[in-house]
Design an enzyme around this catalytic site. Structure first.
Site, PDB file in Angstrom:
ATOM      1  N   ASP A 129       0.682  -1.290  -0.035  1.00 15.65           N
ATOM      2  CA  ASP A 129       0.058   0.124  -0.112  1.00 15.65           C
ATOM      3  C   ASP A 129       0.719   1.226  -0.130  1.00 15.65           C
ATOM      4  O   ASP A 129       1.973   1.149   0.434  1.00 15.65           O
ATOM      5  CB  ASP A 129      -0.636   0.031   1.383  1.00 15.65           C
ATOM      6  CG  ASP A 129      -1.788  -1.125   1.295  1.00 15.65           C
ATOM      7  OD1 ASP A 129      -2.237  -1.801   0.466  1.00 15.65           O
ATOM      8  OD2 ASP A 129      -2.149  -1.415   2.542  1.00 15.65           O
ATOM      9  N   ASP A 160      25.168  -1.812  -5.696  1.00 14.22           N
ATOM     10  CA  ASP A 160      24.515  -2.440  -4.823  1.00 14.22           C
ATOM     11  C   ASP A 160      24.537  -4.064  -5.675  1.00 14.22           C
ATOM     12  O   ASP A 160      24.987  -4.565  -6.523  1.00 14.22           O
ATOM     13  CB  ASP A 160      23.293  -1.950  -4.459  1.00 14.22           C
ATOM     14  CG  ASP A 160      23.012  -2.262  -3.115  1.00 14.22           C
ATOM     15  OD1 ASP A 160      22.639  -3.339  -2.813  1.00 14.22           O
ATOM     16  OD2 ASP A 160      23.322  -1.518  -2.062  1.00 14.22           O
ATOM     17  N   ASP A 169       7.966   3.276  -8.814  1.00 13.53           N
ATOM     18  CA  ASP A 169       8.557   4.301  -8.290  1.00 13.53           C
ATOM     19  C   ASP A 169       9.890   4.752  -8.906  1.00 13.53           C
ATOM     20  O   ASP A 169      10.343   6.014  -8.259  1.00 13.53           O
ATOM     21  CB  ASP A 169       8.604   4.090  -6.711  1.00 13.53           C
ATOM     22  CG  ASP A 169       7.697   4.641  -5.756  1.00 13.53           C
ATOM     23  OD1 ASP A 169       6.892   5.460  -6.343  1.00 13.53           O
ATOM     24  OD2 ASP A 169       7.462   4.329  -4.574  1.00 13.53           O
ATOM     25  N   ASP A 179      26.524  -4.522 -14.924  1.00 12.13           N
ATOM     26  CA  ASP A 179      26.279  -5.809 -14.044  1.00 12.13           C
ATOM     27  C   ASP A 179      27.916  -6.281 -13.858  1.00 12.13           C
ATOM     28  O   ASP A 179      28.426  -6.983 -14.982  1.00 12.13           O
ATOM     29  CB  ASP A 179      25.456  -6.734 -14.366  1.00 12.13           C
ATOM     30  CG  ASP A 179      25.687  -8.113 -13.551  1.00 12.13           C
ATOM     31  OD1 ASP A 179      26.743  -8.033 -12.818  1.00 12.13           O
ATOM     32  OD2 ASP A 179      24.774  -8.956 -13.696  1.00 12.13           O
ATOM     33  N   ASP A 184      27.620  -8.371 -17.561  1.00 13.51           N
ATOM     34  CA  ASP A 184      26.485  -7.922 -18.548  1.00 13.51           C
ATOM     35  C   ASP A 184      25.916  -6.551 -18.465  1.00 13.51           C
ATOM     36  O   ASP A 184      26.221  -5.931 -17.451  1.00 13.51           O
ATOM     37  CB  ASP A 184      25.507  -9.240 -18.787  1.00 13.51           C
ATOM     38  CG  ASP A 184      24.748  -9.228 -17.428  1.00 13.51           C
ATOM     39  OD1 ASP A 184      24.231  -8.160 -17.071  1.00 13.51           O
ATOM     40  OD2 ASP A 184      24.609 -10.448 -16.852  1.00 13.51           O
ATOM     41  N   HIS A 193      18.414  -6.229  -2.032  1.00 14.95           N
ATOM     42  CA  HIS A 193      18.773  -5.129  -1.198  1.00 14.95           C
ATOM     43  C   HIS A 193      19.066  -3.752  -2.199  1.00 14.95           C
ATOM     44  O   HIS A 193      18.857  -2.708  -1.758  1.00 14.95           O
ATOM     45  CB  HIS A 193      20.187  -5.426  -0.937  1.00 14.95           C
ATOM     46  CG  HIS A 193      21.119  -4.661   0.127  1.00 14.95           C
ATOM     47  ND1 HIS A 193      22.110  -3.697  -0.548  1.00 14.95           N
ATOM     48  CD2 HIS A 193      20.958  -4.578   1.467  1.00 14.95           C
ATOM     49  CE1 HIS A 193      22.527  -3.306   0.689  1.00 14.95           C
ATOM     50  NE2 HIS A 193      21.798  -3.646   1.732  1.00 14.95           N
ATOM     51  N   ASN A 207       3.151  10.246  -5.856  1.00 15.07           N
ATOM     52  CA  ASN A 207       2.639   9.569  -6.908  1.00 15.07           C
ATOM     53  C   ASN A 207       1.723   8.708  -6.889  1.00 15.07           C
ATOM     54  O   ASN A 207       1.310   7.803  -7.473  1.00 15.07           O
ATOM     55  CB  ASN A 207       3.774   9.137  -7.794  1.00 15.07           C
ATOM     56  CG  ASN A 207       4.491   8.083  -7.246  1.00 15.07           C
ATOM     57  OD1 ASN A 207       4.444   7.895  -6.073  1.00 15.07           O
ATOM     58  ND2 ASN A 207       5.484   7.120  -8.055  1.00 15.07           N
ATOM     59  N   ASN A 285      27.551  -2.223  10.132  1.00 12.06           N
ATOM     60  CA  ASN A 285      26.540  -2.854  11.230  1.00 12.06           C
ATOM     61  C   ASN A 285      27.110  -3.508  12.279  1.00 12.06           C
ATOM     62  O   ASN A 285      26.613  -4.322  12.951  1.00 12.06           O
ATOM     63  CB  ASN A 285      25.350  -3.649  10.406  1.00 12.06           C
ATOM     64  CG  ASN A 285      24.572  -2.737   9.543  1.00 12.06           C
ATOM     65  OD1 ASN A 285      24.414  -1.498   9.612  1.00 12.06           O
ATOM     66  ND2 ASN A 285      24.023  -3.623   8.697  1.00 12.06           N
ATOM     67  N   ALA A 295      33.765   3.108   3.831  1.00 16.84           N
ATOM     68  CA  ALA A 295      33.375   3.963   4.728  1.00 16.84           C
ATOM     69  C   ALA A 295      34.433   4.932   5.371  1.00 16.84           C
ATOM     70  O   ALA A 295      34.555   6.270   5.677  1.00 16.84           O
ATOM     71  CB  ALA A 295      32.251   3.529   5.538  1.00 16.84           C
ATOM     72  N   TYR A 297      37.550   5.546   4.531  1.00 13.67           N
ATOM     73  CA  TYR A 297      38.468   6.481   3.412  1.00 13.67           C
ATOM     74  C   TYR A 297      38.140   7.892   3.767  1.00 13.67           C
ATOM     75  O   TYR A 297      36.859   8.348   3.926  1.00 13.67           O
ATOM     76  CB  TYR A 297      38.417   6.098   2.118  1.00 13.67           C
ATOM     77  CG  TYR A 297      38.957   4.583   1.927  1.00 13.67           C
ATOM     78  CD1 TYR A 297      40.262   4.206   2.381  1.00 13.67           C
ATOM     79  CD2 TYR A 297      38.512   3.840   1.300  1.00 13.67           C
ATOM     80  CE1 TYR A 297      40.790   2.897   2.167  1.00 13.67           C
ATOM     81  CE2 TYR A 297      38.655   2.576   0.974  1.00 13.67           C
ATOM     82  CZ  TYR A 297      39.995   2.236   1.650  1.00 13.67           C
ATOM     83  OH  TYR A 297      40.356   0.670   1.476  1.00 13.67           O
ATOM     84  N   SER A 346      22.972   0.416   5.616  1.00 11.04           N
ATOM     85  CA  SER A 346      22.415   0.472   4.278  1.00 11.04           C
ATOM     86  C   SER A 346      21.257   1.295   4.174  1.00 11.04           C
ATOM     87  O   SER A 346      21.146   2.005   2.769  1.00 11.04           O
ATOM     88  CB  SER A 346      22.040  -1.072   3.907  1.00 11.04           C
ATOM     89  OG  SER A 346      23.355  -1.554   3.503  1.00 11.04           O
TER      90      SER A 346
HETATM   91 CA   LIG Z   1       5.823   6.612  -4.479  1.00  9.92          CA
HETATM   92 CA   LIG Z   2      23.052  -9.262 -15.016  1.00 11.51          CA
END
Ligand SMILES: [Ca+2]
Ligand SMILES: [Ca+2]
Length: 621
Positions: A129, A160, A169, A179, A184, A193, A207, A285, A295, A297, A346
């Site tokens: 929702d 990621d 969205d 990738d 690819d 993630h 929206n 974490n 992080a 550096y 993250s």
């Molecule tokens: Ca939205």
């Molecule tokens: Ca791929």
């Protein structure tokens, strides 16, 4: 029986003498080796010297049993595979291969290919929702007030597990990515993630679909560097950083971390920062102040996670220089559509990347350093002294100001402007750029939780002397054309001998480039981020084939020698400092220890792979 034992010993001796000659190991390894879980078996990363020939490189590979797999072109780093025999411990085999490559005269350095991990803790899925009411973190960072001023701009690269580009969205805002896990052009998310992270930064708001991110108009550049189990190699992450910097990213989001610092990752970070890209990374974490990488550096903005009460999340890493952002129970986009919820640094990290997008929407001309300064300074205190404070998006957007609208000239009075003057004629004066160096170094010190350095007149004399000497006599190094050393120049300038050292940079056209270069080099960085340093002198000169000559001379405070006649009056703003603390013992391989008069100090030079050695001035042992 005795004869049999003798025979066995003889065989062993013969076998030993038949082993191929192994190059000697390097004298020291200047950082602890990481734990075994953090590397890829059968791969290492090697940087050959720039003057190495293809034939020489091929010979090294053949003699050491390695095979070049691919190259990170922009960094000149090769990914090299080697065979690990079944009965051999893969970690020891990796260390031995690294050591053998390191010992080659045509290799600058070699290191294992480490692993980094996604930094999120998935929670339960929530119904599909519109879920803005559950997004407590957005009012917490004053995002709604900021959206009245801007809904953002610019490209955020999300490095990621990939991205579900079909999520409504993200419609119309996903750029062609890459990738690096599967090699690819389709960085689809096979884990979830990356889609959560991208939504926290940049899900479309208002929206009627799913959730709102922070930057509603940012474009998303998906770069897959983590596999379907959420881990990735440093080699893939480094390639992804370089690729994103070369493909239009203004911000790179790194919601991942590994426990090992590595040359490859650091060089990739410095490459992107040098191209004007802001890098934002999850602090980790592990509920510790021990840094994770990237992080940790200097050229990365590290983000810790806070909760609804602005306390540090129980799992979050911390550090007094770090900002925090909400990272507990964050509703965001889900792979496959709809909404998911997760906690972790993250999720805190992309809120700050989205904040950078809003700042770019407000003022597209901001540099990466300006973005970082606005984010780091425009914070609310939070409720945890282990971090600098929690980000406030609205304050930062206001701080970077609206784009000044051009004042229209009355038509009749308009006259053609003169031809713009070449930029060389409007270069800042040496004093300006010396001050810039000080400001930039102090920003790096603040990020490391260290006190600011004060510009000190006597050290300025020592630093300017070396820069002027390098410019006039066309060299780059620490020994002056008159035989002077960093230590003798400090003494000549009338500073009491509690000096720490000197860094030089040659050929960098701006203060920012010089400081980035220093911070990217462990030896130079150690001098400028020495906790015992109080004073600094910066010198700048132009000339010779290097063009731009920079010198920083650091001291432990204490002001001029009482009997000396200072040639430059110390700056009026200089504040009293505590008594000098002993200089930290530099790490590395001492290559030469000279003992110049008057015997209170020694110059210790550390061998570097190329260029002049790094030299420190230390109290004599
Ligand atoms: Ca939205
Ligand atoms: Ca791929």
């Amino acid at each position: 029986m005795k004869r049999l034992r003798l025979l066995l010993i003889l065989i062993i001796i013969l076998l030993s003498s038949c082993r191929p000659a192994v190059p000697p190991l390097p004298a020291t390894i200047d950082r602890p080796w990481p734990s075994r879980r953090d590397f890829v078996s059968g791969l290492i990363l090697v940087k050959f010297r720039s003057d190495a020939t293809a034939k020489g490189i091929d010979q090294v590979h053949r003699s050491l049993g390695g095979q070049a797999e691919r190259r990170i072109e922009a960094l000149g780093i090769d990914v090299v595979s080697f065979t690990v025999a079944g009965e051999v411990d893969p970690w020891l085999a990796t260390l031995e291969t690294v050591a053998r490559y390191t010992a080659s005269t045509i290799v600058e350095w070699a290191e294992p290919d480490y692993l980094a991990y996604a930094d999120a803790i998935p929670l339960a899925l929530v119904p599909n929702d519109p879920s803005y009411s559950g997004q407590w973190h957005l009012p917490k960072i004053s995002a709604p007030a900021a959206w009245d001023l801007t809904t953002g701009a610019g490209v955020i690269a999300v490095l990621d597990t990939g991205l579900d580009a079909a999520h409504a969205d993200f419609a119309g805002r996903v750029l062609p990515g890459w990738d690096f896990v599967n090699g690819d052009a389709n960085p689809a998310d096979d884990q979830g993630h990356g889609t959560m992270v991208a939504g926290a930064a940049a899900a479309k708001g208002n929206n009627g679909v799913a959730v709102a991110g922070v930057c509603w108009n940012c474009q998303i550049l998906p770069v897959k560097v983590l596999n379907s189990s959420g881990s990735g190699t440093y080699d893939a992450i480094a390639q992804g950083i370089v690729w994103a910097a070369d493909h239009g990213a203004r911000v790179i989001n790194l919601s991942l971390g590994g426990s090992s610092s590595a040359q490859t990752l650091q060089e990739a970070v410095n490459y992107a920062w040098g191209k004007g890209v802001l890098l934002v990374a999850a602090a980790g974490n592990s509920a510790t102040s021990t840094p994770m990488y990237p992080a940790g550096y200097a050229n990365v903005l590290a983000v810790a996670a806070s909760d609804q009460n602005d306390r540090l999340a129980s799992f979050s890493n911390w550090g007094t220089g770090k900002v925090s952002a909400p990272g507990v129970g964050i509703y965001t986009t889900a792979r496959g559509g709809g909404v998911s919820s997760a906690s972790g640094t993250s999720l805190a990290c992309p809120l700050v990347s989205g904040e950078a997008g809003l700042l770019l929407g407000r003022n597209p001309g901001l540099t990466a350093a300006q973005l970082r300064t606005a984010i780091e300074t425009q914070v609310d205190p939070g409720n945890d002294s282990r971090v600098r404070g929690r980000v406030n998006v609205y304050k930062a957007v206001v701080a970077v100001g609206p784009i000044p609208s051009p004042t229209p000239s009355p038509v009749g009075s308009w006259t053609p402007t003169a031809t713009p003057r070449p930029s060389a004629t409007v270069q800042p004066t040496p004093v300006d750029v010396e001050q810039q160096v000080l400001v930039l170094i102090n920003q790096n010190r603040a990020s490391a939780g260290l006190a600011a350095l004060t510009m000190e007149g006597h050290l300025v004399v020592a630093a300017r002397r070396q820069s002027a000497d390098m410019a006039a006599n066309n060299f780059c190094g620490h020994t002056g054309s008159d035989g002077s050393t960093p230590g003798s120049r400090i003494v000549d300038a009338g500073y009491p001998y509690a000096g720490l050292g000197e860094t030089v940079a040659c050929g960098y056209p701006t203060a920012e480039a010089a400081v980035v270069a220093w911070m990217g080099s462990p030896g130079h960085k150690a001098i400028l981020l020495d906790a015992g340093a109080r004073d600094i002198g910066v010198g700048y000169a132009e000339g010779g084939t290097y063009g731009y000559l920079w010198t920083c001379t650091t001291g432990t405070g204490g002001g001029p020698v009482p009997t000396a006649t200072p040639t430059v009056v110390p700056t009026a703003t200089r504040t009293p400092v505590p008594p000098p603390t002993p200089a930290a013992t530099p790490t590395g391989t001492p290559m030469a220890t000279r003992t110049p008069a008057p015997g209170q100090y020694c110059l210790r030079c550390l061998k570097t792979a190329s260029g002049p050695d790094d030299c420190y001035v230390i109290p004599c042992p």
